[in-house]
Design an enzyme around this catalytic site. Sequence first.
Site, mmCIF file in Angstrom:
data_model
loop_
_atom_site.group_PDB
_atom_site.id
_atom_site.type_symbol
_atom_site.label_atom_id
_atom_site.label_comp_id
_atom_site.label_asym_id
_atom_site.label_seq_id
_atom_site.Cartn_x
_atom_site.Cartn_y
_atom_site.Cartn_z
ATOM 1 N N SER A 108 0.842 -1.198 0.000
ATOM 2 C CA SER A 108 0.000 0.000 0.000
ATOM 3 C C SER A 108 0.876 1.246 0.000
ATOM 4 C CB SER A 108 -0.960 -0.072 1.196
ATOM 5 O OG SER A 108 -1.953 0.915 1.092
ATOM 6 N N ASP A 158 -10.109 -4.279 -5.233
ATOM 7 C CA ASP A 158 -9.489 -3.309 -4.314
ATOM 8 C C ASP A 158 -10.287 -2.002 -4.326
ATOM 9 O OD1 ASP A 158 -7.852 -1.450 -3.014
ATOM 10 O OD2 ASP A 158 -6.009 -2.398 -3.717
ATOM 11 N N HIS A 189 -7.966 -4.927 -1.005
ATOM 12 C CA HIS A 189 -6.726 -4.202 -0.713
ATOM 13 C C HIS A 189 -5.824 -5.023 0.220
ATOM 14 C CE1 HIS A 189 -4.349 -0.573 -1.009
ATOM 15 N NE2 HIS A 189 -4.184 -0.550 0.304
HETATM 16 C C1 MLT Z 1 -2.987 4.022 1.875
HETATM 17 O O1 MLT Z 1 -3.979 3.888 2.572
HETATM 18 O O2 MLT Z 1 -1.866 3.933 2.341
HETATM 19 C C2 MLT Z 1 -3.236 4.300 0.439
HETATM 20 O O3 MLT Z 1 -3.896 3.298 -0.102
HETATM 21 C C3 MLT Z 1 -2.005 4.461 -0.329
HETATM 22 C C4 MLT Z 1 -1.301 5.721 0.007
HETATM 23 O O4 MLT Z 1 -1.908 6.607 0.583
HETATM 24 O O5 MLT Z 1 -0.113 5.805 -0.341
#
Ligand code: MLT
Length: 211
Positions: A108, A158, A189
């Site tokens: 992520s 996702d 996700h």
């Molecule tokens: C997260 O929640 O970290 C997002 O999906 C990705 C990000 O903000 O880089």
Amino acid sequence: MSNPAPLSFVHRYEPAAQAGAPPLLMLHGTGGDENDLLGLGRMISSGSALISPRGKVLEGGMPRFFRRLSEGVFDEDDVRARAAELAAFVTEAREAYGLAAPVAVGFSNGANIAAATLLLQPGVLAGAVLLRAMVPLADPPPAELGGVPVLLLSGAMDPIVPVSNAERLAGQLRAAGASLDHQVLPAGHGLSQADVNLARQWIAGPARAAA
Ligand code: MLT
């Protein structure tokens, strides 16, 4: 476990258990920390040294690797500055622990900073496993990655990263000369067993071959 050297990121370090296994740079997601992905690292390459920094940006107390303006909308100036900061940490860690260039394994937000580091700081990473990554920079500068191996694993369901966005990142990485394997899994996700299995096979195959 060894005491980590005092480097520019709070981090965990676990030495290699097997010569020739690529060092892994473990990069956690939003709200994670340096402890989060050590188990994943051991599962996908039990012999590798693990170097696992904690993101320095805090969002409501949650560590991240760069600032975002809202979900999926990134502060691209900060992405650039933080990718340079992470690249400097990799250089420090390689010197302190005597490591080869690492393969990043990011989830992520950690996958997004790994993708940005590939595109902005070529030569720092020997490869990358990008788990649920999205485009970190709308228009990255031209880069020459010279066949660096990258495994991008996306989730078909996702809710945070639409497959079209992951495909755009895949296009950027291919255009920069990465040797990219992009797979879309029947997942959301969160990570699934298929992610672990595919990452393990990829580390033992393309990542080792390129080391
Ligand atoms: C997260 O929640 O970290 C997002 O999906 C990705 C990000 O903000 O880089």
